[in-house]
Design a protein around this motif. Sequence first.
Motif, PDB file in Angstrom:
ATOM      1  N   SER A   1       0.792  -1.220   0.000  1.00 38.95           N
ATOM      2  CA  SER A   1       0.000   0.000   0.000  1.00 38.95           C
ATOM      3  C   SER A   1       0.822   1.266   0.000  1.00 38.95           C
ATOM      4  O   SER A   1       0.270   2.359  -0.082  1.00 38.95           O
TER       5      SER A   1
ATOM      6  N   ARG B   1      -9.740  -6.377   0.898  1.00 36.27           N
ATOM      7  CA  ARG B   1     -10.873  -6.110   1.792  1.00 36.27           C
ATOM      8  C   ARG B   1     -10.671  -6.761   3.154  1.00 36.27           C
ATOM      9  O   ARG B   1     -11.058  -6.198   4.184  1.00 36.27           O
TER      10      ARG B   1
ATOM     11  N   GLU C   1      -9.735  -2.191   1.947  1.00 39.05           N
ATOM     12  CA  GLU C   1      -9.680  -1.448   0.695  1.00 39.05           C
ATOM     13  C   GLU C   1     -10.368  -2.244  -0.410  1.00 39.05           C
ATOM     14  O   GLU C   1     -10.211  -3.466  -0.498  1.00 39.05           O
TER      15      GLU C   1
ATOM     16  N   ASN D   1      -6.390  -2.966  -4.182  1.00 37.41           N
ATOM     17  CA  ASN D   1      -5.087  -2.760  -3.585  1.00 37.41           C
ATOM     18  C   ASN D   1      -4.367  -1.562  -4.220  1.00 37.41           C
ATOM     19  O   ASN D   1      -4.379  -1.412  -5.439  1.00 37.41           O
TER      20      ASN D   1
END
Length: 507
Positions: free
Chosen positions: A247, A286, A291, A294
């Motif tokens: 991330s 998730r 999220e 990604n």
Amino acid sequence: MTGFRGATGAPGTTGTPGTTGTHLGMPAFPEAAREAVRDGVLRANLRHATHTIRDKRARAVAELADWDRLRAAGKAVKDHTLRHLDRYLLQLEAAVTAAGGTVHWAVDADEANRIVTELVRATGEREVVKVKSMATQEIGLNEALEAAGITAYETDLAELIVQLGHDRPSHILVPAIHRNRSEIRDLFRAEMGRWGRPAPDPLGDDPRELAEAARLHLREKFLRAKVAVSGANFMVAETGTIVVLESEGNGRMCLTLPETLISVVGIEKVVPTFRDLEIFLQTLPRSSTAERMNPYTTMWTGTTDGDGPSAFHLVLLDNGRTDTLADETGRQALRCIRCSACLNVCPVYERAGGHAYGSVYPGPIGAVLSPQLRGTASEIDASLPYASTLCGACYDVCPVAIDIPDILVHLRERVAQGGPATRDGIRVRIRPARRHTAERAAVRASRLLLDRPGALRAGERLLARARRLAPRRLPGPGRAWTDTRELPLLPAESFRDWWTRERGTSQ
């Protein structure tokens, strides 16, 4: 998510030949957890972080009407791959080789560390940048490189915090979850200068200031490094493609700038086809950070002239996975995609923290994975299957439906009763662990009683009549259990007598 769902080297670990490293000096889980729950700051940090993540995850998962079908599909793909793991690994090796990469096979931690060390030495370099990777942390790669005179720099923000603090990760996804912002600010001020560019002065504890300090500190390492080491979230057998999810973008810097890339990946990370990624690229983000998609997903297949590293080495790590695969119940732990959702809902993890597990894999998945990768011979590993209330929350949130409570009970039986297991590829018989004599005696007594209905009936009536004499605390070995609990009151009559009275017939 912070960095890869993989990991890094952990200060203070030792590699047991052929197994997963164990943190030096760590007591068994009950003793370590007893110390941890007395730390009010730690408990507050964990409670805030895990509740925030799990609430966001629940909302993200609820957005998908077909979540249950995705979960079932992920489970099916993983189970199919594990049943044919030998075939898919050979297919992967052929595809990686055809694409210009080199595949190395490592049976244990020592062999994997030796391979990586020799590969780095062959480049003439004495430092590497690392992407967050559970596999390299599992084998203690940082310590092995340090012993060979090679410095490994962690580039994931959370792993950087752990490394600067000479600390150990306590969470799979958020390794520095046990630290708050002011602690991180103090750490950056004190330690960054010893590892490279110092922290800006002044430096506050605002997340943006801390992230900028880390960015400046790491940027010079990205631009200087010639060798990078990574893990991977998935490997595609049909194309030889390696996949990393992160991330922050730090991983992409490591995976594209250096001349040599070495990826250390557990053999269970392979999936058969590129299309299988469709499932996991929905469920993993998730489940881990809530999220929908990604932020950074990097895929590479061998090498390409003029683009990315010119040399790529893939180290396929066994280190107890084949032994785990041989266990019909325990093998489902190999389905794990390292999302850490089970940690964020576990009441035991929330109070004890990750360090109490004495393993790079904390929480519910660590309680079932570590004793299988390392065996249950040590006091730490024998205690891990008991580090759970068996509430089942971990199973409910697992995106690949690993029945962790079922494996916990299975491993508890192995610890208490002993029995057959596979270690280093050989079928052996595990001896019962110490401290379970009373438990085994109680089970044997129960078996004798349940096999004799007449004796059971007499015992029930005797207990019902003596209910007023029943103690509120147990004596002897049971005292510790009732120190924090009250024994339930005995009913005035047994269920058998109630049934006869109400229905007029005996069972």
